[in-house]
Design an enzyme around this catalytic site. Sequence first.
Site, PDB file in Angstrom:
ATOM      1  CB  SER A  48      43.232   9.816  22.441  1.00 37.20           C
ATOM      2  OG  SER A  48      44.112   8.896  23.032  1.00 37.20           O
ATOM      3  CG  ASP A 162      43.627   6.810  20.212  1.00 38.78           C
ATOM      4  OD1 ASP A 162      43.233   7.793  19.559  1.00 38.78           O
ATOM      5  OD2 ASP A 162      44.334   6.910  21.226  1.00 38.78           O
TER       6      ASP A 162
END
Length: 293
Positions: A48, A162
């Site tokens: 991320s 993610d």
Amino acid sequence: MIKEDDRMSNKAISLVLGSGGARGLAHVGVIRWLEEHGHQIRSISGCSIGSFIGGAYATGTLDAIVDWMENLTKKEIYSMLDLSFSRDSLVKGDRLVEVIKSKIGTGLIEDLPIKFTAVAADIATEKEHWFQTGPIDQAIRASVSLPLLFTPHTVDGVQLIDGGILNPTPIEPTLGDDTDLTIAVDLGGPMMAETIPEPEKAKSPWQQKMDDFLDSMRFSESKPKDQWDMFYITDQSFNTMQNAIARSRMADNPPDHLIAIPRNKCGTLEFDRSAEMVEYGYRLAEEQLLGKL
């Protein structure tokens, strides 16, 4: 001032940069501390925001990106959120893609001067997807696809989200590295005592709505239950899940040194606090690493 003795003990470092939104600017402070003390970052594994900061470092664009981020206003942050309110997300992410391309570029991961891994999650197979080759902008876009907020990113027909869903602080890609030690920066550390915010000036209705949206993405230990909304509950749930997973994964493969950023130090989308978080990361690195490497 850094002593010559400190530089003589420089180490080859594998650096693990975790997920956690704007708290990830603390990664920059850790990187700067390591460089100033003569240590060489040979490998980065990021998830991320960790993949974004790590990718920026690997491509040599980190300083320029930090300068840009430290001058971001809330209005500019709002402008990058191309709201869609579609079935799969609140934000399309097209503007995010353009930011990644313009700031980091579209070069190939395998051509970078250091080893780099961006971690995403495959929705269908429920497995991690490690980007260690291919265009770096595509790898980062997939890795930052926070569920609900950003649309999943499709690469070669695979829908990716993610990587923090499965591995918020991805140490595993560094296990085979030929380096002296591994340092992990976890953005889901124990909460710190909260401070009372200063009163703000009056805002327009539009500004207030956008601020309310950003505030809902801020992890607050003391927020009354009657003020919990969908975004706040989702953010808390995501953070709780990530923290539990990170603790479990790091118990199996502990880093040599762990720097934990309190999970309520900064809100998920509070990128207007970049300078503060960079300084905080540097200070923690100084406190926790000086004399120990």
